[in-house]
Design an enzyme around this catalytic site. Structure first.
Site, PDB file in Angstrom:
ATOM      1  N   TYR A  69       0.818  -1.223   0.000  1.00  0.00           N
ATOM      2  CA  TYR A  69       0.000   0.000   0.000  1.00  0.00           C
ATOM      3  C   TYR A  69       0.851   1.273   0.000  1.00  0.00           C
ATOM      4  CZ  TYR A  69      -4.208  -2.598  -0.006  1.00  0.00           C
ATOM      5  OH  TYR A  69      -5.224  -3.427  -0.426  1.00  0.00           O
ATOM      6  N   ARG A  72       1.644   1.949  -3.501  1.00  0.00           N
ATOM      7  CA  ARG A  72       0.495   2.495  -4.240  1.00  0.00           C
ATOM      8  C   ARG A  72       0.230   3.941  -3.851  1.00  0.00           C
ATOM      9  NH1 ARG A  72      -4.202  -1.381  -3.847  1.00  0.00           N
ATOM     10  NH2 ARG A  72      -5.174   0.102  -5.287  1.00  0.00           N
ATOM     11  N   ASN A 104     -12.166   2.751  -6.983  1.00  0.00           N
ATOM     12  CA  ASN A 104     -10.773   3.166  -6.860  1.00  0.00           C
ATOM     13  C   ASN A 104     -10.503   3.796  -5.497  1.00  0.00           C
ATOM     14  OD1 ASN A 104     -10.625   2.326  -9.474  1.00  0.00           O
ATOM     15  ND2 ASN A 104     -10.684   4.385 -10.356  1.00  0.00           N
ATOM     16  N   HIS A 121     -14.749   1.226  -1.920  1.00  0.00           N
ATOM     17  CA  HIS A 121     -13.681   0.409  -1.328  1.00  0.00           C
ATOM     18  C   HIS A 121     -12.690   1.213  -0.499  1.00  0.00           C
ATOM     19  CE1 HIS A 121     -14.508  -2.744  -4.684  1.00  0.00           C
ATOM     20  NE2 HIS A 121     -15.379  -2.792  -3.714  1.00  0.00           N
ATOM     21  N   GLY A 189     -14.108   1.652 -17.164  1.00  0.00           N
ATOM     22  CA  GLY A 189     -12.804   1.158 -16.710  1.00  0.00           C
ATOM     23  C   GLY A 189     -12.854   0.136 -15.603  1.00  0.00           C
ATOM     24  N   THR A 190     -13.848  -0.768 -15.672  1.00  0.00           N
ATOM     25  CA  THR A 190     -13.853  -1.843 -14.685  1.00  0.00           C
ATOM     26  C   THR A 190     -14.061  -3.189 -15.373  1.00  0.00           C
ATOM     27  OG1 THR A 190     -14.906  -2.747 -12.679  1.00  0.00           O
ATOM     28  CG2 THR A 190     -16.339  -1.536 -14.185  1.00  0.00           C
ATOM     29  N   ASN A 215     -14.846   0.857 -22.232  1.00  0.00           N
ATOM     30  CA  ASN A 215     -13.721  -0.016 -21.900  1.00  0.00           C
ATOM     31  C   ASN A 215     -13.087  -0.465 -23.218  1.00  0.00           C
ATOM     32  OD1 ASN A 215     -12.064  -2.195 -20.959  1.00  0.00           O
ATOM     33  ND2 ASN A 215     -13.426  -2.447 -19.192  1.00  0.00           N
TER      34      ASN A 215
HETATM   35  C1  BV8 Z   1     -17.525  -9.111   0.203  1.00  0.00           C
HETATM   36  C2  BV8 Z   1      -9.676  -2.268  -2.373  1.00  0.00           C
HETATM   37  C3  BV8 Z   1     -18.749 -10.220   1.907  1.00  0.00           C
HETATM   38  C4  BV8 Z   1      -8.292  -2.245  -1.893  1.00  0.00           C
HETATM   39  C5  BV8 Z   1     -10.565  -4.147  -3.617  1.00  0.00           C
HETATM   40  C6  BV8 Z   1     -16.182 -16.017  -5.311  1.00  0.00           C
HETATM   41  C7  BV8 Z   1     -15.029 -16.489  -4.731  1.00  0.00           C
HETATM   42  C8  BV8 Z   1     -14.339 -15.766  -3.767  1.00  0.00           C
HETATM   43  C9  BV8 Z   1     -14.799 -14.511  -3.357  1.00  0.00           C
HETATM   44  C10 BV8 Z   1     -15.942 -14.065  -3.964  1.00  0.00           C
HETATM   45  C11 BV8 Z   1     -16.637 -14.773  -4.904  1.00  0.00           C
HETATM   46  N1  BV8 Z   1     -17.713 -14.039  -5.286  1.00  0.00           N
HETATM   47  C12 BV8 Z   1     -17.724 -12.882  -4.626  1.00  0.00           C
HETATM   48  C13 BV8 Z   1     -16.659 -12.903  -3.801  1.00  0.00           C
HETATM   49  C14 BV8 Z   1     -16.290 -11.887  -2.882  1.00  0.00           C
HETATM   50  C15 BV8 Z   1     -15.245 -10.936  -3.421  1.00  0.00           C
HETATM   51  C16 BV8 Z   1     -15.139 -10.912  -4.942  1.00  0.00           C
HETATM   52  O1  BV8 Z   1     -15.916 -10.242  -5.619  1.00  0.00           O
HETATM   53  N2  BV8 Z   1     -14.151 -11.628  -5.486  1.00  0.00           N
HETATM   54  C17 BV8 Z   1     -13.984 -11.662  -6.938  1.00  0.00           C
HETATM   55  C18 BV8 Z   1     -12.496 -11.506  -7.293  1.00  0.00           C
HETATM   56  C19 BV8 Z   1     -14.544 -12.970  -7.449  1.00  0.00           C
HETATM   57  N3  BV8 Z   1     -15.717  -9.671  -2.977  1.00  0.00           N
HETATM   58  C20 BV8 Z   1     -15.396  -9.276  -1.744  1.00  0.00           C
HETATM   59  O2  BV8 Z   1     -14.676  -9.915  -0.983  1.00  0.00           O
HETATM   60  C21 BV8 Z   1     -16.034  -7.967  -1.287  1.00  0.00           C
HETATM   61  N4  BV8 Z   1     -16.596  -8.180   0.014  1.00  0.00           N
HETATM   62  O3  BV8 Z   1     -18.037  -9.765  -0.657  1.00  0.00           O
HETATM   63  O4  BV8 Z   1     -17.813  -9.221   1.542  1.00  0.00           O
HETATM   64  C22 BV8 Z   1     -19.203  -9.833   3.239  1.00  0.00           C
HETATM   65  C23 BV8 Z   1     -20.505  -9.350   3.371  1.00  0.00           C
HETATM   66  C24 BV8 Z   1     -20.950  -9.034   4.635  1.00  0.00           C
HETATM   67  C25 BV8 Z   1     -20.099  -9.164   5.754  1.00  0.00           C
HETATM   68  C26 BV8 Z   1     -18.789  -9.606   5.585  1.00  0.00           C
HETATM   69  C27 BV8 Z   1     -18.329  -9.943   4.317  1.00  0.00           C
HETATM   70  C28 BV8 Z   1     -14.983  -6.873  -1.154  1.00  0.00           C
HETATM   71  C29 BV8 Z   1     -14.365  -6.596  -2.494  1.00  0.00           C
HETATM   72  C30 BV8 Z   1     -13.439  -5.393  -2.384  1.00  0.00           C
HETATM   73  C31 BV8 Z   1     -12.011  -5.838  -2.546  1.00  0.00           C
HETATM   74  N5  BV8 Z   1     -11.136  -4.647  -2.541  1.00  0.00           N
HETATM   75  N6  BV8 Z   1      -9.810  -3.061  -3.563  1.00  0.00           N
HETATM   76  C32 BV8 Z   1      -7.299  -1.972  -2.958  1.00  0.00           C
HETATM   77  O5  BV8 Z   1      -7.613  -1.318  -3.972  1.00  0.00           O
HETATM   78  O6  BV8 Z   1      -6.169  -2.425  -2.767  1.00  0.00           O
HETATM   79  S1  BV8 Z   1     -10.802  -4.891  -5.101  1.00  0.00           S
HETATM   80  C33 BV8 Z   1      -9.991  -4.076  -6.379  1.00  0.00           C
HETATM   81  O7  BV8 Z   1     -10.184  -4.833  -7.586  1.00  0.00           O
HETATM   82  C34 BV8 Z   1     -10.609  -2.748  -6.751  1.00  0.00           C
HETATM   83  O8  BV8 Z   1     -11.055  -2.003  -5.675  1.00  0.00           O
HETATM   84  C35 BV8 Z   1     -11.737  -3.083  -7.680  1.00  0.00           C
HETATM   85  O9  BV8 Z   1     -12.949  -3.166  -6.988  1.00  0.00           O
HETATM   86  C36 BV8 Z   1     -11.451  -4.478  -8.070  1.00  0.00           C
HETATM   87  C37 BV8 Z   1     -11.676  -4.691  -9.539  1.00  0.00           C
HETATM   88  O10 BV8 Z   1     -10.797  -3.962 -10.241  1.00  0.00           O
HETATM   89  P1  BV8 Z   1     -11.222  -2.995 -11.441  1.00  0.00           P
HETATM   90  O11 BV8 Z   1     -11.387  -1.632 -10.876  1.00  0.00           O
HETATM   91  O12 BV8 Z   1     -12.350  -3.514 -12.259  1.00  0.00           O
HETATM   92  O13 BV8 Z   1      -9.868  -3.083 -12.226  1.00  0.00           O
HETATM   93  P2  BV8 Z   1      -9.348  -4.285 -13.124  1.00  0.00           P
HETATM   94  O14 BV8 Z   1      -7.867  -4.188 -13.214  1.00  0.00           O
HETATM   95  O15 BV8 Z   1      -9.970  -5.574 -12.707  1.00  0.00           O
HETATM   96  O16 BV8 Z   1      -9.980  -3.896 -14.532  1.00  0.00           O
HETATM   97  C38 BV8 Z   1      -9.552  -2.702 -15.154  1.00  0.00           C
HETATM   98  C39 BV8 Z   1     -10.428  -2.521 -16.354  1.00  0.00           C
HETATM   99  O17 BV8 Z   1     -10.089  -1.288 -16.962  1.00  0.00           O
HETATM  100  C40 BV8 Z   1     -10.245  -3.598 -17.405  1.00  0.00           C
HETATM  101  O18 BV8 Z   1     -11.512  -4.037 -17.852  1.00  0.00           O
HETATM  102  C41 BV8 Z   1      -9.501  -2.878 -18.542  1.00  0.00           C
HETATM  103  O19 BV8 Z   1      -9.883  -3.359 -19.813  1.00  0.00           O
HETATM  104  C42 BV8 Z   1      -9.982  -1.474 -18.353  1.00  0.00           C
HETATM  105  N7  BV8 Z   1      -9.067  -0.435 -18.846  1.00  0.00           N
HETATM  106  C43 BV8 Z   1      -7.715  -0.477 -18.947  1.00  0.00           C
HETATM  107  N8  BV8 Z   1      -7.275   0.705 -19.445  1.00  0.00           N
HETATM  108  C44 BV8 Z   1      -8.372   1.497 -19.657  1.00  0.00           C
HETATM  109  C45 BV8 Z   1      -9.520   0.770 -19.270  1.00  0.00           C
HETATM  110  N9  BV8 Z   1     -10.769   1.272 -19.356  1.00  0.00           N
HETATM  111  C46 BV8 Z   1     -10.893   2.525 -19.846  1.00  0.00           C
HETATM  112  N10 BV8 Z   1      -9.844   3.299 -20.230  1.00  0.00           N
HETATM  113  C47 BV8 Z   1      -8.572   2.806 -20.150  1.00  0.00           C
HETATM  114  N11 BV8 Z   1      -7.535   3.566 -20.544  1.00  0.00           N
END
Ligand code: BV8
Length: 252
Positions: A69, A72, A104, A121, A189-190, A215
């Protein structure tokens, strides 16, 4: 790559005065030089999120998590809001009923001037005492020796939402209410992989909203979106902002 042009329907919706919801992910900060989570040079490459973004990882090795962190924070401090962040702030000033909901934690929307911002987040720029639960802004360039500690002597943690942690109740409530109400939603962008954040675009669709994905790559949401603009946020969003502003200027 030529960015896709907004359809006449989207152009008309952008000129409306109704609530506009903008959902953003790491891709909106990519053109500020901040790495996204997934993809070729993603943050998670070589680092399993479970290693650095979970309460268990922090319990087992707070220094390693803080190293991730601190790096970052350093990158985000050195970055500047890009044309996408500025266009989003411009849309909000031209169309006051705009809300930005971001996954973000980098602080670039705030620095670009966005006012109505919901952070699902948390923030790199806030810390929390693990014992007292108190949370505050911390913009120190140098955190000193890691892990940083509270005055009470306990560990400080980044005030971000880790995997397995619940989202802030108030933030989620505001975001879900906006997703049910806004007739136009931009999803920018997600990868639409992380839940419950990625549920918001589906809540909006079910409520009858016109949901546009911006995206350069396809995502699991692409097939559901009302419209897809395949392009970088830094070039597509200024185009959309000019349509929002155009209407505002016309009636000014
Ligand atoms: C919860 C914060 C329950 C810190 C982050 C199955 C298995 C295991 C787990 C789970 C599951 N299903 C659901 C879950 C739970 C889990 C989850 O979703 N897992 C996923 C991976 C399957 N979720 C959680 O754990 C959440 N909590 O469910 O709690 C609960 C409920 C009650 C009580 C107790 C518990 C919490 C999730 C939050 C995690 N924290 N970050 C930090 O940043 O370090 S996650 C982190 O990655 C980000 O915050 C963001 O949310 C996430 C996704 O990232 P994106 O923003 O989408 O970025 P990514 O790189 O993935 O994509 C970028 C995109 O941009 C791409 O599409 C690319 O093409 C595009 N791009 C690139 N360049 C450009 C562009 N677009 C436009 N212009 C450009 N130039």
């Amino acid at each position: 790559m030529r960015d896709a042009e907004p359809s006449p329907r989207l152009a008309a919706l952008l000129r409306e005065r109704e609530p506009l919801l903008i959902l953003t992910g790491a891709g909106v900060s990519a053109e500020s030089g901040l790495r996204t989570f997934r993809g070729p040079d993603g943050l998670w490459e070589g680092k399993d999120p479970a290693e650095v973004a979970t309460p268990e990882a922090f319990r087992d090795d707070p220094v390693e998590v803080w190293r991730f962190y601190a790096a970052r924070r350093k990158a985000a401090a050195a970055a500047a809001p890009n044309a996408a962040h500025l266009a989003i702030a411009a849309m909000e000033s031209a169309r006051p009923a705009t809300m930005v909901v971001t996954q973000n934690v980098d602080g670039l929307h705030e620095r670009a001037g966005t006012k109505q911002l919901v952070r699902l987040h948390g923030s790199l720029w806030r810390v929390r005492c693990v014992v007292e639960g108190r949370e505050w802004e911390d913009h120190r360039e140098d955190l000193g020796s890691l892990p940083p500690r509270c005055e009470c002597g306990s560990l400080l943690r980044p005030a971000v939402v880790w995997f397995g942690e619940a989202l802030p109740h108030e933030a989620w409530g505001k975001a879900a209410a906006a997703a049910r109400r806004a007739p136009l939603v931009l999803v920018v962008g997600t990868s639409s992989l992380v839940r419950p954040a990625a549920d918001l675009q589906e809540i909006a669709l079910r409520a009858g909203a016109y949901v546009v994905e911006v995206n350069p790559e396809a995502t699991p949401f692409s097939g559901l979106a009302s419209e897809r603009l395949a392009g970088r946020a830094g070039s597509v969003l200024p185009r959309l902002a000019s349509l929002v502003r155009g209407r505002a200027e016309a009636t000014a």
